[in-house]
Design a protein around this motif. Structure first.
Motif, short mmCIF file in Angstrom:
data_model
loop_
_atom_site.label_atom_id
_atom_site.label_comp_id
_atom_site.label_asym_id
_atom_site.label_seq_id
_atom_site.Cartn_x
_atom_site.Cartn_y
_atom_site.Cartn_z
N ALA A 52 -3.63 3.85 -8.16
CA ALA A 52 -4.63 4.38 -9.09
C ALA A 52 -4.11 4.36 -10.52
O ALA A 52 -4.45 5.21 -11.34
CB ALA A 52 -5.05 5.80 -8.69
N GLY A 53 -3.27 3.36 -10.82
CA GLY A 53 -2.71 3.24 -12.16
C GLY A 53 -1.42 4.00 -12.36
O GLY A 53 -0.81 3.92 -13.43
N PRO A 76 -0.44 -6.51 -8.94
CA PRO A 76 -1.75 -5.92 -9.22
C PRO A 76 -2.28 -5.07 -8.07
O PRO A 76 -2.89 -4.02 -8.30
CB PRO A 76 -2.63 -7.14 -9.48
N ASP A 77 -2.04 -5.50 -6.82
CA ASP A 77 -2.49 -4.71 -5.67
C ASP A 77 -1.77 -3.36 -5.61
O ASP A 77 -2.38 -2.34 -5.27
CB ASP A 77 -2.26 -5.48 -4.37
N ARG A 129 0.83 -1.21 0.00
CA ARG A 129 0.00 0.00 0.00
C ARG A 129 0.86 1.26 0.00
O ARG A 129 0.54 2.24 -0.67
CB ARG A 129 -0.95 -0.02 1.20
N LYS A 137 -3.22 -1.13 -8.25
CA LYS A 137 -4.54 -0.66 -7.85
C LYS A 137 -4.43 0.48 -6.84
O LYS A 137 -5.11 1.50 -6.96
CB LYS A 137 -5.36 -1.81 -7.27
N THR A 138 -3.56 0.30 -5.84
CA THR A 138 -3.38 1.34 -4.82
C THR A 138 -2.81 2.62 -5.43
O THR A 138 -3.09 3.72 -4.96
CB THR A 138 -2.44 0.84 -3.70
N ARG A 177 1.53 6.60 -6.97
CA ARG A 177 0.50 7.56 -7.37
C ARG A 177 1.05 8.99 -7.30
O ARG A 177 0.90 9.78 -8.25
CB ARG A 177 -0.71 7.41 -6.46
N GLY A 200 2.20 1.61 -3.52
CA GLY A 200 1.18 2.12 -4.42
C GLY A 200 0.93 3.61 -4.23
O GLY A 200 0.80 4.37 -5.19
#
Length: 248
Positions: free
Chosen positions: A144-145, A137-138, A108, A141-142, A115, A111
């Motif tokens: 936001a791409g 993938p997680d 997290r 996703k965290t 971002r 990610g």
């Protein structure tokens, strides 16, 4: 885990690697042996793919199909090489802005950093192969791409990567409570790499010794440190502020 996130079976994994599929790492059953397993080991060495020996139940939790003791986790992105990325940035007339993550392990946090890195115009994120987050993938996703847009360089080790940054004319700034300089008093207008440490121990001593400057964020409350993704955001936007102010 989505079915598209992994490939199973020894021959299928070998063919995926040799076809250029971007593999995050390969999980291999601890007691796996035989000629095909030895062939796989050779391919992993040849292509520099990270592998991990795991118990059978770890594999079975991913799929109960006939995985033959081997599952490859597919990366959502293609990793870059730092020794290719830096010259290309200079050739494009860019002023390299790099984030290096020394031992970050929380997906997290990774990610969230990805971002903010995209939003703040970071040119690349550096992570080590082992004992570190990776682009899962997680994490995507965290972010936001965001991790689809910022090149991620997965290097053999962070010490070698930091040396390469310095040898390439990039100032290396370590974010640490051990820093004697306020983060706003450092010049980020030239080529710069900001190093963030792990969630529990911070930047390793070997990397701290290589940093050109050690930046501290003032702590004015009762808690002695910020979450690493928040601290990274503070540093990234100080780089943005200074460069905009300088007209860069």
């Amino acid at each position: 885990m989505e079915k598209s996130d992994y490939i199973f079976g020894i021959r299928a994994v070998i063919e995926a690697i040799e076809s250029g599929k971007s593999i995050d790492k390969v999980l291999v059953r601890r007691d796996l042996g035989g000629d095909l397993a030895r062939e796989l080991a050779g391919v992993l060495r040849q292509y520099g793919i990270l592998s991990q020996r795991v118990p059978a139940d770890r594999l079975n939790r991913i799929t109960m199909k006939n995985h033959q003791g081997v599952i490859a986790l597919v990366s959502p992105v293609t990793y870059h090489r730092l020794d290719n990325l830096l010259p290309s940035l200079y050739e494009e007339g860019r002023n390299p802005f790099i984030i290096a993550l020394d031992g970050l392990t929380d997906t997290r946090n990774f990610g969230a950093i990805g971002r903010t890195a995209d939003c703040s115009g970071v040119d690349g994120i550096v992570i080590p192969e082992r004992n570190s987050v990776s682009v899962t993938p997680d994490a995507v996703k965290t972010s936001a791409g965001g991790l689809f847009y910022v090149p991620v360089c997965r290097e053999r080790d962070i010490v070698t990567a930091v040396r390469l940054l310095r040898d390439s004319g990039v100032k290396v700034v370590g974010a640490t409570e051990k820093g004697a300089v306020n983060y706003t008093d450092i010049d980020y207008t030239g080529p710069v790499a900001v190093v963030m440490g792990s969630e529990d121990t911070g930047i390793s001593d070997d990397v701290l010794r290589l940093c050109d400057e050690l930046a501290a964020i003032p702590m004015l409350g009762n808690i002695g440190s910020l979450n690493v993704s928040v601290a990274a955001g503070v540093l990234m936007y100080e780089v943005v502020r200074q460069r905009r102010q300088a007209g860069l």
